[in-house]
Design an enzyme around this catalytic site. Sequence first.
Site, PDB file in Angstrom:
ATOM      1  N   ASP A 282      -7.004  -1.801   6.276  1.00 60.03           N
ATOM      2  CA  ASP A 282      -7.541  -3.133   6.591  1.00 60.03           C
ATOM      3  C   ASP A 282      -7.252  -3.485   8.048  1.00 60.03           C
ATOM      4  OD1 ASP A 282      -4.832  -3.502   6.293  1.00 60.03           O
ATOM      5  OD2 ASP A 282      -4.983  -5.187   4.902  1.00 60.03           O
ATOM      6  N   SER A 283      -6.511  -2.596   8.738  1.00 60.16           N
ATOM      7  CA  SER A 283      -6.367  -2.714  10.192  1.00 60.16           C
ATOM      8  C   SER A 283      -7.733  -2.621  10.870  1.00 60.16           C
ATOM      9  CB  SER A 283      -5.421  -1.636  10.748  1.00 60.16           C
ATOM     10  OG  SER A 283      -5.772  -0.362  10.248  1.00 60.16           O
TER      11      SER A 283
ATOM     12  N   GLU B 156       6.506   0.662   6.208  1.00 57.56           N
ATOM     13  CA  GLU B 156       6.155   0.281   7.584  1.00 57.56           C
ATOM     14  C   GLU B 156       7.287  -0.514   8.230  1.00 57.56           C
ATOM     15  OE1 GLU B 156       2.289  -1.494   8.114  1.00 57.56           O
ATOM     16  OE2 GLU B 156       2.701  -1.997  10.207  1.00 57.56           O
TER      17      GLU B 156
ATOM     18  N   LYS C  76      -4.810   1.179  -1.731  1.00 58.28           N
ATOM     19  CA  LYS C  76      -3.455   0.796  -1.289  1.00 58.28           C
ATOM     20  C   LYS C  76      -3.355  -0.718  -1.327  1.00 58.28           C
ATOM     21  CE  LYS C  76      -2.074   1.141   3.221  1.00 58.28           C
ATOM     22  NZ  LYS C  76      -1.839  -0.286   3.591  1.00 58.28           N
TER      23      LYS C  76
ATOM     24  N   ASP D 115      -7.788   0.376   1.668  1.00 53.31           N
ATOM     25  CA  ASP D 115      -6.915  -0.795   1.535  1.00 53.31           C
ATOM     26  C   ASP D 115      -7.587  -1.889   0.729  1.00 53.31           C
ATOM     27  OD1 ASP D 115      -4.309  -0.839   2.511  1.00 53.31           O
ATOM     28  OD2 ASP D 115      -4.963  -1.031   4.602  1.00 53.31           O
TER      29      ASP D 115
ATOM     30  N   GLU E  32      -0.359  -4.106  -0.744  1.00 53.47           N
ATOM     31  CA  GLU E  32       0.940  -4.459  -0.156  1.00 53.47           C
ATOM     32  C   GLU E  32       1.823  -5.190  -1.169  1.00 53.47           C
ATOM     33  OE1 GLU E  32       0.308  -6.574   3.540  1.00 53.47           O
ATOM     34  OE2 GLU E  32      -0.910  -4.949   4.364  1.00 53.47           O
TER      35      GLU E  32
HETATM   36  O1  KIV Z   1      -4.185  -0.872   7.607  1.00 53.30           O
HETATM   37  C1  KIV Z   1      -3.473   0.015   8.105  1.00 53.30           C
HETATM   38  O2  KIV Z   1      -3.801   0.599   9.161  1.00 53.30           O
HETATM   39  C2  KIV Z   1      -2.227   0.358   7.450  1.00 53.30           C
HETATM   40  C3  KIV Z   1      -1.365   1.362   8.135  1.00 53.30           C
HETATM   41  C4  KIV Z   1      -0.615   0.697   9.220  1.00 53.30           C
HETATM   42  C5  KIV Z   1      -0.447   2.036   7.190  1.00 53.30           C
HETATM   43  O3  KIV Z   1      -1.926  -0.160   6.433  1.00 53.30           O
END
Ligand code: KIV
Length: 262
Positions: free
Chosen positions: A42-43, A179, A110, A81, A112
């Site tokens: 989600d980055s 992280e 994924k 994500d 959090e």
């Molecule tokens: O969204 C992302 O890029 C991440 C990484 C930093 C692990 O969750």
Amino acid sequence: MSSKEFLQKKIEGRKLSMVTCYDYTFARLLAKSAIDGILVGDSAAMVMHGHPSTIYATTELMHLHTEAVSRGAPGKFIVADMPFLSYRKGPAAALEAASVLMLAGAQAVKLEGIDGHEDVVQRLVQSGIPVMGHLGLQPQSVHAYGGFRVQGRSSESAQNVARQAAALGELGAFAIVLECVPANLAREISANLRIPTIGIGAGAGCDGQILVVQDLLGINPDFRPKFARPFVDGAHCVLEALANFDNAVKAGTFPSAEESYS
Ligand code: KIV
């Protein structure tokens, strides 16, 4: 690679490599590499769209990027994500969001944290969706932290991260991203877990490492946390190529006769 092979690699003591990817062109390059897994993070909201945090990633946005990556790297293990709050609205809403991502080509999702959505992790796992956890600095909670801060430095916070890691393992997660936590804590958690840990800013004791692909290519020189080693000076290469093109156009040396149609 699959979620099962992630476990196998840990058993065999072999390190896992992952990078983020958000688009078709980079995915095609990653498909030619030995990298074990791709995270459609989600980055994307920050790296691709210029938002100040990951909370701007929506299911639609993640769907778009996941589809593009899976078209470029169909043979790679792709984790997508779950966007901000998509898994905080109960198992039914989480399953809906996860199914959008899986149908876009992800093989796992994924999310959090764990506190307050244990039921979601359990339901996803029981529904046949491999779940990767994400502990330590959870970027979607940036406003609760008051900034992007290293987690697990106090003994209370360290115990909290370790407790959540154990809980994720119990609930059937196949791996956990750690992280921005102290290296000693990450090493200890990794040693105590059956499932692999994938570190980012968590030291060398993790079972694998992940970096944002733009960071490892050095094409984001304005953002360089200490863990984000640039493996090439990508910004320099890109700027040099742009200058060479600009000069050649203005000098009239591009395109050449060979680069033109008769
Ligand atoms: O969204 C992302 O890029 C991440 C990484 C930093 C692990 O969750």
